[in-house]
Scaffold this active site. Structure first.
Site, short mmCIF file in Angstrom:
data_model
loop_
_atom_site.label_atom_id
_atom_site.label_comp_id
_atom_site.label_asym_id
_atom_site.label_seq_id
_atom_site.Cartn_x
_atom_site.Cartn_y
_atom_site.Cartn_z
N GLU A 43 -7.95 -3.37 -5.15
CA GLU A 43 -7.48 -4.65 -5.69
C GLU A 43 -7.74 -5.70 -4.63
O GLU A 43 -7.10 -5.69 -3.58
CB GLU A 43 -5.98 -4.57 -6.02
CG GLU A 43 -5.38 -5.94 -6.35
CD GLU A 43 -3.88 -5.90 -6.65
OE1 GLU A 43 -3.33 -4.80 -6.87
OE2 GLU A 43 -3.27 -6.98 -6.66
N ARG A 47 -6.10 -14.41 -3.04
CA ARG A 47 -5.20 -15.22 -2.20
C ARG A 47 -5.95 -15.95 -1.11
O ARG A 47 -5.35 -16.73 -0.37
CB ARG A 47 -4.17 -14.32 -1.52
CG ARG A 47 -3.24 -13.65 -2.48
CD ARG A 47 -2.07 -13.09 -1.72
NE ARG A 47 -1.70 -11.80 -2.25
CZ ARG A 47 -0.91 -10.94 -1.63
NH1 ARG A 47 -0.43 -11.25 -0.44
NH2 ARG A 47 -0.62 -9.80 -2.17
N LYS A 131 2.46 -3.22 -13.44
CA LYS A 131 2.75 -3.19 -12.00
C LYS A 131 4.23 -3.52 -11.83
O LYS A 131 4.69 -4.56 -12.31
CB LYS A 131 1.89 -4.24 -11.29
CG LYS A 131 2.17 -4.36 -9.82
CD LYS A 131 1.44 -5.55 -9.17
CE LYS A 131 0.03 -5.23 -8.82
NZ LYS A 131 -0.44 -5.94 -7.59
O1 LIG Z 1 -0.68 -10.21 -4.94
C1 LIG Z 1 -0.35 -9.45 -5.85
O2 LIG Z 1 -0.95 -9.43 -6.93
C2 LIG Z 1 0.79 -8.56 -5.68
O3 LIG Z 1 1.18 -7.89 -6.60
C3 LIG Z 1 1.45 -8.48 -4.39
C4 LIG Z 1 0.99 -7.30 -3.56
O4 LIG Z 1 0.75 -6.22 -4.38
C5 LIG Z 1 1.99 -6.97 -2.51
O5 LIG Z 1 2.13 -8.07 -1.67
C6 LIG Z 1 1.66 -5.76 -1.70
O6 LIG Z 1 2.83 -5.41 -1.04
P1 LIG Z 1 2.89 -4.55 0.31
O7 LIG Z 1 2.10 -3.29 0.08
O8 LIG Z 1 4.34 -4.30 0.53
O9 LIG Z 1 2.27 -5.43 1.36
#
Ligand SMILES: O=C(O)C(=O)C[C@H](O)[C@H](O)COP(=O)(O)O
Length: 211
Positions: A43, A47, A131
């Site tokens: 994925e 961003r 998700k």
């Molecule tokens: O940007 C997106 O579409 C999201 O859904 C957020 C990310 O999946 C999380 O920021 C990952 O989280 P961590 O693995 O805890 O760093």
């Protein structure tokens, strides 16, 4: 609109690396390093300014990697991700406008949810894989167990707070299809071009998810 939504591309891995790329040139070696560790899905989050270029590079140069676009927040994001070559999309949440755009584009999609009401809205739109974000903040395994009772036909991809420490528990939970996490592509390893470290992390996750 119920079961007619386009299916996600087929991939083996139950762990989805969530990546934030600062340099599009990292995309292809990253995808190859993950593949070498047994992970065939990624994925790439929208961003950063280079995300679309990164998605296009993976789609073009590493065809065995199923590349998804993450952090789709608007109809525009959906169109740009699809034009870049994303094979599916994911979002931390969902909205009527986003679901409309995804349906119009015919893009396989994983909507984000955190509450029963959001699960119901995504379910009404035909989705059965969602998700759970942010997974550990939402209650982690306890939340997934609670959601299993009323939503027996929904599977989740918990993301946000998933790590090597809790990965095994999440993957054993029957309504968890996949997990997502950013730990597989640490910013420092990307900056340093330490692809061996990323392969080692991927291999570790692959082994844990098999056992
Ligand atoms: O940007 C997106 O579409 C999201 O859904 C957020 C990310 O999946 C999380 O920021 C990952 O989280 P961590 O693995 O805890 O760093």
């Amino acid at each position: 609109m119920s079961t007619s939504l386009p299916a996600l591309p087929a991939f083996r891995s139950r762990v989805v690396p969530v990546v934030v790329l600062q340099d599009a040139a990292h995309a292809v070696p990253l995808a190859q390093a993950l593949l070498a560790g047994g992970i065939d899905v990624i994925e790439i989050t929208l961003r950063t300014p280079c995300a679309l270029e990164a998605i296009a590079a993976v789609a073009r140069e590493v065809p065995e990697m199923q590349v998804g676009a993450g952090t789709l927040l608007s109809a525009d994001d959906v169109r740009r991700a699809q034009d870049a070559g994303a094979r599916f999309g994911l979002s931390p949440g969902h909205s009527p406008a986003l679901l409309r755009a995804v349906a119009e584009a015919g893009l396989p999609f994983v909507p984000g949810v955190m509450t029963p009401g959001e699960v119901m809205a995504a379910r009404e739109a035909g989705y059965r894989l969602m998700k759970l974000f942010p997974a550990t903040v939402a209650g982690g395994l306890d939340m997934l167990k609670a959601l299993a009772s009323p939503f027996g036909d929904v599977r989740f991809c918990p993301t946000g707070g998933v790590s090597l420490d809790n990965l095994g528990g999440f993957l054993k939970q029957p309504n968890v299809a996949l997990v997502g996490g950013s730990w597989l592509a640490p910013a420092a390893a990307l900056r340093a071009g330490d692809w061996n470290q990323i392969t080692a992390l991927a291999r570790q996750a692959t082994e844990l998810s098999a056992g």
